[in-house]
Design an enzyme around this catalytic site. Structure first.
Site, PDB file in Angstrom:
ATOM      1  CB  CYS A   1      -9.686   1.591 -31.512  1.00  0.00           C
ATOM      2  SG  CYS A   1      -8.558   2.046 -30.426  1.00  0.00           S
TER       3      CYS A   1
ATOM      4  CG  ASP B   1      -9.161   5.824 -33.975  1.00  0.00           C
ATOM      5  OD1 ASP B   1     -10.169   5.948 -34.657  1.00  0.00           O
ATOM      6  OD2 ASP B   1      -8.757   4.892 -33.310  1.00  0.00           O
TER       7      ASP B   1
ATOM      8  CB  CYS C   1      -5.049   3.755 -28.312  1.00  0.00           C
ATOM      9  SG  CYS C   1      -4.774   2.451 -29.578  1.00  0.00           S
TER      10      CYS C   1
ATOM     11  CB  CYS D   1      -5.725   4.733 -36.475  1.00  0.00           C
ATOM     12  SG  CYS D   1      -5.976   5.810 -34.989  1.00  0.00           S
TER      13      CYS D   1
HETATM   14 FE1  FES Z   1      -6.569   4.681 -33.304  1.00  0.00          FE
HETATM   15 FE2  FES Z   1      -6.623   3.110 -31.249  1.00  0.00          FE
HETATM   16  S1  FES Z   1      -6.563   2.471 -33.359  1.00  0.00           S
HETATM   17  S2  FES Z   1      -6.651   5.378 -31.445  1.00  0.00           S
END
Ligand code: FES
Length: 146
Positions: free
Chosen positions: A60, A37, A104, A35
């Site tokens: 997110c 992140d 996450c 993702c």
């Molecule tokens: Fe990547 Fe939540 S979508 S940490």
């Protein structure tokens, strides 16, 4: 049933312990390749106790909520207790997360661990590298993102 629990929404809207500790004793940064992140965790340690913790997340809403909860769960805890923090405990404390958001919470667990490992490294403290050394890749993230 709502997708997110009230606790998740609360920690997402009002995250605890956001920020940076300039003179942190340990800093951990982890990312999820899928993702994109990123989470950064800062800890202050005194006499083996986590006396302060802050985080920054470029991610997110669930990443924000889980890192916020993770900081609350390790504040005031011993290093050993904080090392044992699991993403499952974070999710439970938040009243659950949708399954596609579990990764996450894995990031939150890894960020805490990475900060503690950084503290160990900086202070030349022996630790179980097999168990705690940061992994290059995270199989949970892939498992939950596919
Ligand atoms: Fe990547 Fe939540 S979508 S940490």
């Amino acid at each position: 049933m709502a997708l997110y629990s009230e606790k998740v929404m609360d920690h997402f809207r009002h995250p605890r312990n956001v920020g940076k500790i300039d003179d942190a004793d340990g800093v951990g940064e982890v990312g999820n390749v899928v993702c994109g992140d990123i989470m950064r965790m800062y800890i202050k340690v005194k006499d083996n106790i986590i006396t302060d913790v802050k985080f920054n997340t470029f991610g997110c809403g669930s990443a924000i909520a889980t890192s916020s909860m993770a900081t609350e769960l390790i504040m005031g805890k011993s290093i050993d207790e904080a090392l044992e923090l699991t993403n499952k405990a974070v999710v439970e404390a938040l009243g659950g997360l949708p399954s596609h958001k579990i990764h996450c919470s894995v990031l939150a667990e890894e960020a805490v661990r990475a900060a503690i490992v950084d503290y160990f490294e900086k202070n030349h403290i022996e630790y179980d590298r097999e168990k705690y050394a940061p992994k290059e890749d995270c199989e949970h993230c892939h498992a939950h993102d596919e």
